[in-house]
Design a protein around this motif. Structure first.
Motif, PDB file in Angstrom:
ATOM      1  N   GLN A   1      51.478  41.124  50.669  1.00 12.77           N
ATOM      2  CA  GLN A   1      52.019  40.334  49.564  1.00 12.77           C
ATOM      3  C   GLN A   1      50.908  39.621  48.794  1.00 12.77           C
ATOM      4  OE1 GLN A   1      55.390  40.492  48.899  1.00 12.77           O
ATOM      5  NE2 GLN A   1      55.338  41.952  50.596  1.00 12.77           N
ATOM      6  N   ASN A   2      49.781  39.380  49.465  1.00 12.72           N
ATOM      7  CA  ASN A   2      48.623  38.772  48.803  1.00 12.72           C
ATOM      8  C   ASN A   2      47.717  39.877  48.284  1.00 12.72           C
ATOM      9  OD1 ASN A   2      49.422  36.113  49.541  1.00 12.72           O
ATOM     10  ND2 ASN A   2      48.542  36.428  51.575  1.00 12.72           N
ATOM     11  N   PRO A   3      47.535  39.987  46.962  1.00 13.69           N
ATOM     12  CA  PRO A   3      46.754  41.108  46.412  1.00 13.69           C
ATOM     13  C   PRO A   3      45.278  41.017  46.767  1.00 13.69           C
ATOM     14  CG  PRO A   3      47.263  39.508  44.696  1.00 13.69           C
ATOM     15  CD  PRO A   3      48.024  39.074  45.915  1.00 13.69           C
ATOM     16  N   MET A   4      44.656  42.167  46.930  1.00 10.97           N
ATOM     17  CA  MET A   4      43.211  42.228  47.090  1.00 10.97           C
ATOM     18  C   MET A   4      42.572  41.984  45.723  1.00 10.97           C
ATOM     19  SD  MET A   4      42.798  45.543  49.572  1.00 10.97           S
ATOM     20  CE  MET A   4      43.880  45.794  50.970  1.00 10.97           C
ATOM     21  N   GLN A   5      41.529  41.166  45.681  1.00 13.93           N
ATOM     22  CA  GLN A   5      40.998  40.743  44.385  1.00 13.93           C
ATOM     23  C   GLN A   5      39.488  40.838  44.327  1.00 13.93           C
ATOM     24  OE1 GLN A   5      42.705  36.773  44.231  1.00 13.93           O
ATOM     25  NE2 GLN A   5      44.398  37.485  42.968  1.00 13.93           N
ATOM     26  N   MET A   6      39.013  41.149  43.145  1.00 18.05           N
ATOM     27  CA  MET A   6      37.590  41.065  42.837  1.00 18.05           C
ATOM     28  C   MET A   6      37.321  39.620  42.418  1.00 18.05           C
ATOM     29  SD  MET A   6      35.586  42.902  39.676  1.00 18.05           S
ATOM     30  CE  MET A   6      36.238  44.518  40.017  1.00 18.05           C
ATOM     31  N   VAL A   7      36.696  38.857  43.292  1.00 19.17           N
ATOM     32  CA  VAL A   7      36.595  37.422  43.057  1.00 19.17           C
ATOM     33  C   VAL A   7      35.253  36.895  43.529  1.00 19.17           C
ATOM     34  CG1 VAL A   7      37.629  36.826  45.277  1.00 19.17           C
ATOM     35  CG2 VAL A   7      37.807  35.212  43.379  1.00 19.17           C
TER      36      VAL A   7
ATOM     37  N   GLN B   1      46.695  45.411  41.531  1.00 25.76           N
ATOM     38  CA  GLN B   1      48.022  46.017  41.408  1.00 25.76           C
ATOM     39  C   GLN B   1      48.251  47.099  42.462  1.00 25.76           C
ATOM     40  OE1 GLN B   1      50.426  44.900  39.406  1.00 25.76           O
ATOM     41  NE2 GLN B   1      49.030  43.305  38.692  1.00 25.76           N
ATOM     42  N   GLU B   2      47.234  47.916  42.707  1.00 23.80           N
ATOM     43  CA  GLU B   2      47.377  48.970  43.712  1.00 23.80           C
ATOM     44  C   GLU B   2      47.563  48.385  45.109  1.00 23.80           C
ATOM     45  OE1 GLU B   2      47.762  52.085  43.376  1.00 23.80           O
ATOM     46  OE2 GLU B   2      47.139  52.495  41.314  1.00 23.80           O
ATOM     47  N   SER B   3      46.897  47.262  45.394  1.00 25.22           N
ATOM     48  CA  SER B   3      47.008  46.668  46.728  1.00 25.22           C
ATOM     49  C   SER B   3      48.418  46.144  47.003  1.00 25.22           C
ATOM     50  CB  SER B   3      45.986  45.541  46.890  1.00 25.22           C
ATOM     51  OG  SER B   3      46.299  44.442  46.048  1.00 25.22           O
TER      52      SER B   3
END
Length: 372
Positions: A335-341, A301-303
């Protein structure tokens, strides 16, 4: 972890006796896991005892996996920590500095409170686990295990039983404290990335105010912030690469533990003591999984706020086409969120958390219908 002599990077391993101690801890954890698996044979036919043994086997295997995994990836952790430390040098004093300090202070308080809460629960769990033989008549050791030559039998081998009790208590306490520190450090790394994202947004929002209409200064500041954005992306990619194995194992272990604990609690609902034990296990597992998913969700969300912050940095009166182009590019990329993945699993967020709960409920329903 360095104080516990269990930080397994290349520098620590080269210190005197460190490698021997690391090998000893791995051997002790392997022995506990093996004896737990042998103890499962005695529980076959009793759903409650078998469920308790399976829960401890899954949890012990999860800890054992992390011990082995970070034996090889500790150097990668050092790289990430050094890169995050270097991020602080990119931030400069100016408009928004007071807001940045407030955000950093808030992030520190959140992590401190979270570590204190988890330390309390781990401490209570360690005490309850090590005192299990005092209030469970049919159990002689903290864990239901079978040793060679019946060393676990208190009546046949009292000395061996005492040594086994002490070994289990010390080993379990040691690795659980290590796990608490490792989990805290792992989550704090992702939370530090979130903090860096927040700092980037603050800088973008105040960059126009900072430059006072100076086009050259604005050009340099935008280039610096774009470099910081690229650096955060590289750190996140490297972090996901280092943690890919443990993230996968967390999903698998938590999934099985939640399903198992809910199933056992339901079939033991007439025995409140047993139902309470598995209910506590379910809450601990859900708390652990929700913690990771919540921090992953916060980071994503922050990204997304980077795009809005970059848009606020746009100054139509600057007349610098290069700045406008760069801001458009960073808005598009944000526009593409940073994710823990950890591929192929979906990213850690609250949507995934809900999906795991739904899947657990589906399996639980199937098991209960099969039993009926």
């Amino acid at each position: 972890m360095k104080a516990m002599f269990l930080y397994t990077n290349s520098v620590e391993r080269n210190l005197p006796y460190r490698s021997v101690w690391h090998t000893f801890i791995v051997f002790a954890a392997s022995f506990v896991l093996l004896t737990l698996c042998f103890g499962l044979k005695e529980s076959l036919g009793d759903l409650v005892e078998m469920g308790r043994d399976l829960a401890f086997i899954i949890a012990t295997f999860f800890i054992y996996f992390k011990l082995i995994y970070f034996h090889w990836y500790a150097d990668g952790l050092d790289e990430i920590i050094d890169e995050l430390e270097a991020c602080h040098q990119w931030l400069r004093e100016g408009p928004g500095s007071a807001e940045a300090r407030t955000v950093r202070r808030w992030h520190y308080i959140v992590m401190f409170v979270m570590i204190m809460v988890w330390s309390f629960f781990i401490g209570v769990f360690v005490i309850l686990l090590n005192t299990t033989p005092l209030w469970v008549a049919q159990q002689n050791l903290p864990l239901h295990t079978i040793y060679p030559f019946e060393w676990h039998s208190k009546s046949k081998h009292p000395i061996a039983h005492g040594i086994s009790y002490l070994t289990q208590a010390v080993t379990l306490s040691y690795v659980l404290v290590w796990l608490l520190i490792m989990e805290g450090m792992s989550v704090s790394i992702y939370f530090e990335i979130t903090c860096a994202i927040k700092m980037l947004c603050i800088e973008f929002r105040h960059v126009t105010e900072k430059c006072h209409g100076n086009v050259e200064l604005l050009r340099r500041e935008i280039d610096r912030l774009i470099g910081l954005h690229q650096k955060i992306l590289r750190i996140l990619d490297r972090t996901n690469e280092v943690f890919h194995g443990t993230l996968k194992m967390q999903v698998i272990a938590n999934f099985f533990l939640v399903s198992l604990s809910v199933f056992e609690a339901l079939i033991s609902r007439k025995d409140l003591k047993v139902a309470f034990q598995f209910g506590v296990l379910m809450l601990l597992t859900l708390g652990h999984l929700s913690m990771w998913c919540k921090f992953g969700d916060i980071m994503s969300q922050e990204s997304l706020d980077i795009a809005q912050a970059a848009f606020e940095a746009y100054d139509p009166t600057s007349g610098c086409s290069g700045v406008k182009r760069d801001l458009c590019l960073i808005i598009k990329r944000a526009q593409n969120p940073m994710q823990m993945v950890s591929s192929p699993f979906p990213p850690f967020n609250l949507i995934k958390y809900t999906a795991i709960l739904k899947q657990c409920y589906s399996i639980l329903t199937l098991l209960l219908k099969t039993m009926d």
